[in-house]
Design an enzyme around this catalytic site. Structure first.
Site, PDB file in Angstrom:
ATOM      1  N   ASP A 191       2.059  -1.566  -4.650  1.00 37.69           N
ATOM      2  CA  ASP A 191       0.732  -0.953  -4.606  1.00 37.69           C
ATOM      3  C   ASP A 191      -0.119  -1.583  -5.707  1.00 37.69           C
ATOM      4  O   ASP A 191       0.405  -2.246  -6.608  1.00 37.69           O
ATOM      5  CB  ASP A 191       0.849   0.566  -4.807  1.00 37.69           C
ATOM      6  CG  ASP A 191      -0.350   1.299  -4.221  1.00 37.69           C
ATOM      7  OD1 ASP A 191      -0.349   1.547  -3.001  1.00 37.69           O
ATOM      8  OD2 ASP A 191      -1.296   1.594  -4.973  1.00 37.69           O
ATOM      9  N   TYR A 231     -13.892   1.046  10.686  1.00 35.90           N
ATOM     10  CA  TYR A 231     -12.444   1.318  10.667  1.00 35.90           C
ATOM     11  C   TYR A 231     -11.835   1.010  12.042  1.00 35.90           C
ATOM     12  O   TYR A 231     -10.829   0.306  12.155  1.00 35.90           O
ATOM     13  CB  TYR A 231     -12.245   2.796  10.301  1.00 35.90           C
ATOM     14  CG  TYR A 231     -10.824   3.296  10.305  1.00 35.90           C
ATOM     15  CD1 TYR A 231      -9.932   2.947   9.302  1.00 35.90           C
ATOM     16  CD2 TYR A 231     -10.383   4.163  11.312  1.00 35.90           C
ATOM     17  CE1 TYR A 231      -8.632   3.445   9.301  1.00 35.90           C
ATOM     18  CE2 TYR A 231      -9.090   4.660  11.310  1.00 35.90           C
ATOM     19  CZ  TYR A 231      -8.218   4.300  10.308  1.00 35.90           C
ATOM     20  OH  TYR A 231      -6.933   4.784  10.309  1.00 35.90           O
ATOM     21  N   GLY A 275       0.843  -1.206   0.000  1.00 39.49           N
ATOM     22  CA  GLY A 275       0.000   0.000   0.000  1.00 39.49           C
ATOM     23  C   GLY A 275       0.868   1.243   0.000  1.00 39.49           C
ATOM     24  O   GLY A 275       0.540   2.266   0.612  1.00 39.49           O
ATOM     25  N   GLY A 291      -0.048   5.281  -0.900  1.00 32.01           N
ATOM     26  CA  GLY A 291      -0.948   6.129  -0.119  1.00 32.01           C
ATOM     27  C   GLY A 291      -0.232   7.251   0.622  1.00 32.01           C
ATOM     28  O   GLY A 291       0.952   7.513   0.389  1.00 32.01           O
ATOM     29  N   GLN A 292      -0.991   7.896   1.512  1.00 31.79           N
ATOM     30  CA  GLN A 292      -0.453   9.083   2.202  1.00 31.79           C
ATOM     31  C   GLN A 292       0.816   8.756   2.996  1.00 31.79           C
ATOM     32  O   GLN A 292       1.808   9.465   2.907  1.00 31.79           O
ATOM     33  CB  GLN A 292      -1.508   9.676   3.150  1.00 31.79           C
ATOM     34  CG  GLN A 292      -1.079  11.013   3.755  1.00 31.79           C
ATOM     35  CD  GLN A 292      -1.833  11.384   5.027  1.00 31.79           C
ATOM     36  OE1 GLN A 292      -2.554  10.574   5.605  1.00 31.79           O
ATOM     37  NE2 GLN A 292      -1.669  12.612   5.472  1.00 31.79           N
ATOM     38  N   LYS A 342      -9.240  -1.838  13.412  1.00 31.25           N
ATOM     39  CA  LYS A 342      -7.983  -1.456  14.079  1.00 31.25           C
ATOM     40  C   LYS A 342      -7.819  -2.214  15.396  1.00 31.25           C
ATOM     41  O   LYS A 342      -6.727  -2.682  15.717  1.00 31.25           O
ATOM     42  CB  LYS A 342      -7.923   0.058  14.321  1.00 31.25           C
ATOM     43  CG  LYS A 342      -7.717   0.881  13.049  1.00 31.25           C
ATOM     44  CD  LYS A 342      -6.440   0.509  12.319  1.00 31.25           C
ATOM     45  CE  LYS A 342      -6.158   1.343  11.100  1.00 31.25           C
ATOM     46  NZ  LYS A 342      -5.136   0.757  10.226  1.00 31.25           N
TER      47      LYS A 342
HETATM   48  N1  SER Z   1      -6.709   9.678   9.836  1.00 34.09           N
HETATM   49  C1  SER Z   1      -7.597   8.571  10.043  1.00 34.09           C
HETATM   50  C2  SER Z   1      -8.984   8.911   9.679  1.00 34.09           C
HETATM   51  O1  SER Z   1      -9.344  10.050   9.841  1.00 34.09           O
HETATM   52  C3  SER Z   1      -7.575   8.139  11.475  1.00 34.09           C
HETATM   53  O2  SER Z   1      -6.534   7.288  11.713  1.00 34.09           O
HETATM   54  O3  SER Z   1      -9.709   8.055   9.291  1.00 34.09           O
END
Ligand code: SER
Length: 318
Positions: free
Chosen positions: A34, A140, A8, A11-12, A144
């Site tokens: 990627d 999300y 990945g 990405g950022q 995690k």
């Molecule tokens: N930067 C992420 C989000 O806003 C949080 O880890 O989803």
């Protein structure tokens, strides 16, 4: 020298972590991969196309490149995840499980970031401790928390050297984040340079933890190189450097761009997520166990962000 695979990498985080790790471990020792081709990542080191959900392709890369450490940066972020929770689960947990299983099979160290999003509305809001109630209310965050637990499980059960941090909102000037609740704190800098007007999706008084990317990159390396005998925790460490509201960061940017105007158009999904997250984390365990010590404060970050983005804008690169 350690050989590293970054999954990945487009990405950022990955677009900067790849270059950072190449600077430390040598260009040829850091393989970026990627879903999509990426000219920049391929310009000074190995780059491979990989769908992290393709376990066989993933394992082949690890075997062929004789990888010692895997950084798994594949994830749908919090707000995008709420649009399609099933897809978020498939991608976030799929990439995580492949990483852990391949790390077990090929004896690799591994890093999958966790987040402030692992906490939920019943977690203590201020100075959120390292070990406390989690119970996130986003898919999300659920992914995690599971990632943290599986990381520790793979360590205890199979001896996989899994380590991780809970990242706050990351502010950077190379690759934009996408679909996160903290993205506003990146986007405002681009608009401060380009249009001098920003429409903010988060309410003015919502506190969230944030961090400038150079500190986040150092955290990865410092933790992955830390003496394992000093680690009481592993998955995942609270890390923090600054906590602010939209109001506070906008006032700071206006010191340098006084003509910037702000309009609030609160996004109810993002706002509910922001409200469920901590205001600020207690990162004392990371400081004690592996010497975490961030360097950037809000004002230094603002000056650097405006300088770098201003230069890109002047060159017509935005
Ligand atoms: N930067 C992420 C989000 O806003 C949080 O880890 O989803």
């Amino acid at each position: 020298m350690k050989k590293i695979l970054i999954v990945g990498a487009g990405g950022q985080i990955g677009s900067e972590l790849t270059m950072h790790l190449r600077g430390i471990y040598g260009n040829n020792n850091v393989v970026a991969c990627d879903l999509k081709p990426n000219e920049k990542l391929g310009a000074n080191g190995p780059f491979e196309i990989l769908d992290a959900l393709d376990a066989q392709g993933f394992a082949k890369l690890v075997k062929d490149h004789q990888i010692d450490a895997i950084y798994n940066l594949v994830a749908l972020l919090s707000a995008t995840g709420e649009k399609n929770p099933q897809l978020a689960w498939k991608i976030n947990i799929g990439a995580l499980m492949n990483t852990l299983e391949i790390a077990r099979e090929y004896n690799c160290q591994c890093f999958t970031p966790s987040s402030i999003g692992a906490f939920g509305p019943s977690s203590p809001k201020d100075g959120t401790p390292q070990d406390t109630v989690m119970r996130p209310t986003t898919i999300y965050g659920v992914c995690k928390v599971l990632g943290e637990m599986l990381g520790d499980y793979y360590f205890q059960r199979f001896g996989v050297d899994a380590r991780s941090v809970r990242f706050p909102g990351l502010i950077s000037n190379v690759t934009l984040p996408g679909g996160g609740t903290t993205d506003y704190a990146v986007e405002v800098y681009y608009e401060a340079v380009k249009s001098k007007h920003f429409v903010c999706p988060i309410a003015p008084e919502s506190y969230m933890d944030m961090m400038y990317m150079p500190d986040a990159l150092n955290a990865c390396v410092q933790l992955m190189e830390a003496d394992p005998s000093k680690l009481v925790h592993r998955n995942s460490f609270n890390i923090a450097s600054m906590s602010f509201t939209p109001e506070i960061i906008f006032a700071n940017i206006k010191k340098y761009v006084p003509e910037l105007t702000i309009e609030y158009n609160v996004d109810p999904v993002k706002q509910a997520i922001a409200d469920s997250w901590p205001n600020s984390l207690d990162d004392s365990c990371a400081r004690e166990e592996w010497g975490w010590n961030p360097k950037w404060d809000m004002d230094a970050m603002t000056q650097d962000m405006l300088k770098v983005i201003g230069e890109k804008h002047a060159k017509g690169l935005l």
